[in-house]
Scaffold this motif. Structure first.
Motif, mmCIF file in Angstrom:
data_model
loop_
_atom_site.group_PDB
_atom_site.id
_atom_site.type_symbol
_atom_site.label_atom_id
_atom_site.label_comp_id
_atom_site.label_asym_id
_atom_site.label_seq_id
_atom_site.Cartn_x
_atom_site.Cartn_y
_atom_site.Cartn_z
ATOM 1 N N CYS A 678 45.510 6.821 62.126
ATOM 2 C CA CYS A 678 46.349 6.412 63.260
ATOM 3 C C CYS A 678 47.785 6.874 63.045
ATOM 4 C CB CYS A 678 46.303 4.897 63.421
ATOM 5 S SG CYS A 678 44.773 4.285 64.140
ATOM 6 N N LEU A 701 45.438 9.891 72.937
ATOM 7 C CA LEU A 701 44.708 8.616 72.832
ATOM 8 C C LEU A 701 43.211 8.848 73.008
ATOM 9 C CD1 LEU A 701 47.036 6.241 74.907
ATOM 10 C CD2 LEU A 701 46.752 6.268 72.429
ATOM 11 N N ASP A 702 42.863 9.695 74.007
ATOM 12 C CA ASP A 702 41.448 10.004 74.251
ATOM 13 C C ASP A 702 40.857 10.760 73.063
ATOM 14 O OD1 ASP A 702 41.617 8.815 76.761
ATOM 15 O OD2 ASP A 702 42.298 10.691 77.692
ATOM 16 N N ARG A 705 39.996 8.371 70.268
ATOM 17 C CA ARG A 705 38.781 7.601 70.512
ATOM 18 C C ARG A 705 37.539 8.444 70.252
ATOM 19 N NH1 ARG A 705 41.962 6.109 75.134
ATOM 20 N NH2 ARG A 705 42.855 4.023 74.878
ATOM 21 N N LYS A 706 37.598 9.722 70.616
ATOM 22 C CA LYS A 706 36.452 10.611 70.374
ATOM 23 C C LYS A 706 36.159 10.759 68.880
ATOM 24 C CE LYS A 706 36.988 13.371 74.591
ATOM 25 N NZ LYS A 706 37.343 14.707 75.152
ATOM 26 N N GLY A 708 36.570 8.410 66.798
ATOM 27 C CA GLY A 708 36.205 7.106 66.250
ATOM 28 C C GLY A 708 37.382 6.282 65.770
ATOM 29 N N LEU A 710 40.565 3.793 66.611
ATOM 30 C CA LEU A 710 41.055 2.875 67.627
ATOM 31 C C LEU A 710 42.582 2.909 67.620
ATOM 32 C CD1 LEU A 710 40.244 0.687 69.712
ATOM 33 C CD2 LEU A 710 40.537 -0.992 67.866
ATOM 34 N N PRO A 711 43.196 3.342 68.728
ATOM 35 C CA PRO A 711 44.671 3.394 68.765
ATOM 36 C C PRO A 711 45.265 2.024 68.477
ATOM 37 C CG PRO A 711 43.733 4.534 70.653
ATOM 38 C CD PRO A 711 42.602 3.825 69.991
ATOM 39 N N TYR A 716 50.374 2.941 71.215
ATOM 40 C CA TYR A 716 50.631 2.531 72.595
ATOM 41 C C TYR A 716 52.122 2.421 72.884
ATOM 42 C CZ TYR A 716 45.710 1.479 73.559
ATOM 43 O OH TYR A 716 44.368 1.560 73.789
#
Length: 773
Positions: A678, A701-702, A705-706, A708, A710-711, A716
């Motif tokens: 992260c 962000l996308d 997620r791809k 694996g 979690l932002p 954010y």
């Protein structure tokens, strides 16, 4: 001594004193030996008959006139003593033995030894003891023998003082040839019984050795005394000695009775020699000695302990057939054996049979069952049995409650375990160390360190030492929860009880103190701990160096490094890592570079963490090129890479607006199989937002997620900040709110600055913000 290799021989005359050393010498005996430092003259050789005419007739008459009277003439004693030697008296005393009044002789010994400082030979004392026994004066004979063995009377011994035990036994055996042999058994009984009772603190080896010496001389104690000695040996777990004594008894021609057979069967079973026990059981039956309930219980107990339950049941059937009624102990033994094999259903069947036969379980039976259920983790059944005990008027004792504590802990019922432990303390019952440890360990696992400390203190009040693992866990837990004072107090309390904390526990305390800050106070405390015997190791020094560097006191850290070298403790790579990190934190870049080269020069191989510290330090000092050079060096060494060495460089490039370099390093991480974190993405997002590419940052962000990931809140808030700072248009504010509202709804808390920016950029979304917040 292997008594089984010895044989019984006819009595012989011993002319030389026995020189065999004692098998056990205590400090008390050594002290007594110093009281009698003079080497005594050798005793006269015992003959079957002593001719009085060969002695000084005048001397014999004077001694006889004193010792033959019913009362002691003290004036004659004082007159005779200066003209009498120990050896002369010894010869006279032995010659006059048949004309001596034992009570007068006893008074004579007391008087001249205390008032005339006269010292008798050991043989003279033995002659007096025999005279007393022969006249049924057993109590004074026993007391005199104890004082002679204990060195409390002034006596000459032919051999070393420490070997007097064997010399006394040998003299007594030889005197049996001169005196009437009828009291020989009484003398043997007296010797063996005294050694088995009054001197058992020296070990039963003395009693067994004296027994063997007497047996070799053909002087065996009575059957009752033999049984008593065997029983004492078995109770003291001196099983090998019991086997040897039994062999001597058999060789001596003594026919065992049911009590001696039962004792030996118990000895064989305790020594896991069940086959020998069964063989002895058969032998006693062949000799016509009927086994009693104790015999059966002993052999059944041995078979149950070894898991041979089928054979144990056969013996139970046999005892019923022979009309020997099983006792409560018989059933207790079966229940204990079944419980140990976790055959709880069968144990309950035995319990039912007990009830049917009218036996009421005692506390031993209940405790056995309760302990079995607790060990199996079936606390509910254990509690039912506890209640059954109470209904029958049997109050749970310490054994019961210790078992229940174990059961509660196994069932993770810490509250109930605490209550039982408190009850035991209130009642003053003995608490075993295991019960304390289980409760304290479970409390530590549940992070209830204050409660755990309470029970540790109770342990110390009872002089029980908590194990090192438990202490380390508690000290570490107290420090983590901000109770460093309690941890320090515990360390010193342990020391005050003589329970020196080991280095691991001490290091846990030092680590907790350093993490709490205020290194000066910590160092002052350590000086006190050093005075109390604390010894530093490498971990201790590294912990202190870490604490100093975190407070910016790098010079103190280097002083500690020099101190550890002086004490012969070599720094390791972790020591250098700490100091490098400390130097970079106070912007001493050049000193860090020199230390880096010193580290490599001294043969310390930098690890990935070392490179990470250096790269991060260079990047923070805006020496990104030097940082990337180190990364390339690290790659060339083929060490396992991680995100820690990449992230500082990515962050530095992004801060400088060099996004191409940042993304290049990200791609390099992927190509080398280094997982992105992260922190990696948040650095890239921050860089993109700084140059106005907020939508591109949002797309990351996308991508996260791809992969694996979690932002987190940093990701954010970085994008929200990018939108709110880079534009005042409502579209940008809407994008910020589209990210902010779900973020707030999932529990993330935005910092006050982000909320103010969102509220300032658009009043059209004011309700939405208020609703989300």
């Amino acid at each position: 001594m292997d008594m089984r290799r010895l044989t019984i021989t006819k009595p012989i005359f011993i002319q030389l004193p026995l020189k065999r050393p004692l098998t056990c010498i205590t400090g008390m005996l050594q002290k007594q030996h110093q009281i009698h430092p003079q080497a005594p003259p050798p005793p006269p050789v015992l003959q079957p008959q002593t001719n009085p005419k060969a002695l000084n007739e005048s001397l014999v008459k004077r001694v006889s006139s004193i010792l033959s009277n019913p009362s002691l003439d003290f004036a004659k004693c004082k007159e005779l003593a200066p003209h009498l030697s120990p050896l002369e008296f010894d010869s006279c005393f032995l010659a006059l033995r048949s004309n001596v009044n034992p009570k007068t002789a006893l008074n004579f010994f007391h008087f001249v030894s205390e008032n005339c400082k006269f010292r008798f030979t050991a043989r003279s004392y033995c002659v007096l003891i025999r005279l007393l026994v022969g006249n049924d004066l057993l109590s004074p004979a026993r007391l005199l023998l104890i004082r002679l063995i204990d060195g409390k009377v002034p006596a000459f011994f032919a051999g070393n003082f420490e070997s007097r035990h064997f010399e006394i036994a040998q003299i007594m055996a030889d005197l049996n040839l001169v005196f009437e042999p009828v009291i020989g058994v009484k003398i043997a009984d007296l010797l063996v019984h005294v050694y088995s009772t009054q001197f058992k603190h020296l070990g039963f080896g003395f009693a067994a050795d004296v027994f063997s010496l007497l047996a070799k001389k053909g002087l065996l104690p009575s059957l009752k005394t033999c049984t008593f000695l065997l029983s004492s040996l078995v109770k003291a777990n001196e099983l090998k000695l019991s086997y040897e004594v039994y062999d001597f008894i058999c060789l001596g021609g003594i026919i065992p009775d049911v009590h001696l057979f039962s004792t030996m069967i118990n000895a064989f079973c305790k020594g896991h020699r069940e086959e020998d026990a069964i063989g002895l059981f058969s032998k006693m039956e062949k000799l016509g000695v009927a086994p009693n309930v104790v015999t059966y219980n002993n052999i059944i107990h041995g078979l149950c302990k070894s898991g041979r339950l089928d054979e144990a049941y056969r013996f139970k059937e046999k005892m019923v057939k022979e009309k020997v009624s099983p006792s409560l102990i018989t059933y207790s033994v079966f229940i204990n054996g079944l419980i140990k094999l976790e055959k709880i259903d069968e144990a309950n069947c035995v319990l039912k049979e007990m009830y049917e036969l009218g036996f009421v379980p005692n506390e031993v039976v209940y405790n056995t069952l309760i302990d079995g259920y607790c060990k199996m983790g079936n606390i509910s059944e254990a509690l039912k049995l506890r209640d059954d005990m109470l209904s029958k008027g049997i109050f749970p004792n310490s054994v019961t409650l210790n078992s229940l504590i174990q059961g509660f802990c196994k069932s993770d019922l810490i509250g109930q375990a605490e209550n039982v432990l408190e009850e035991m303390m209130a009642r003053g019952l003995p608490i075993n160390q295991g019960s304390f440890s289980m409760v304290i360990n479970l409390l530590c696992l549940k992070l209830r360190f204050v409660s755990a400390l309470h029970f540790i203190r109770e342990m110390l009040l009872r002089n029980l030492r908590p194990n090192d693992g438990l202490l380390t866990a508690l000290v570490s837990g107290l420090c983590k929860t901000g109770k460093q004072g309690e941890a320090v107090e515990l360390w010193f309390r342990l020391l005050g009880k003589g329970f020196v904390p080991n280095i691991v526990t001490s290091n846990a305390l030092i680590h907790g103190l350093c993490k709490a800050g205020n290194m000066q106070e910590t160092l002052n405390l350590l000086r006190d701990m050093l005075e109390r015997g604390l010894v530093f190791d490498r971990i201790t020094y590294n912990t202190l160096i870490s604490g100093c560097c975190k407070e910016g006191k790098v010079e103190e850290g280097f002083k500690l490094k020099e101190e550890m070298v002086k004490k012969g403790i070599q720094p390791d790579i972790y020591t250098y890592n700490l100091l490098l990190h400390g130097l970079f934190n106070v912007d001493k870049i050049d000193e860090a570079s020199r230390l880096w080269y010193e580290c490599k020069k001294n043969g310390y191989v930098p690890n990935v963490y070392t490179y990470g510290v250096m790269i991060d330090g260079y990047c923070k000092a805006n020496k990104v090129e030097e940082g990337e050079n180190l990364l390339n060096e690290l790659v060339s060494k083929k060490l396992e890479l991680n995100s820690v060495v990449y992230n500082p460089l990515i962050k530095a490039y992004c801060v400088n607006g060099n996004m191409n370099a940042g993304f290049r390093l990200r791609d390099d991480m992927r190509s080398r199989g280094v997982p992105l974190s992260c922190a990696t993405y948040s650095c890239l997002m921050h860089g993109l937002c700084n140059i106005g590419l907020v939508d591109d940052a949002k797309h990351l962000l996308d991508e996260m997620r791809k992969e694996g990931l979690l932002p987190n809140v940093v990701c954010y808030t970085t994008i929200i900040g990018g939108y709110t700072i880079n534009s005042h248009k409502s579209r940008m504010t809407k994008n910020s709110l589209d990210i902010a509202c779900p973020l707030i709804a999932t529990g993330y808390i935005l910092d006050e600055r982000r909320i103010q920016l969102l509220a300032m950029e658009s009043t059209s979304y004011e309700f939405k913000i208020n609703h989300c917040i």
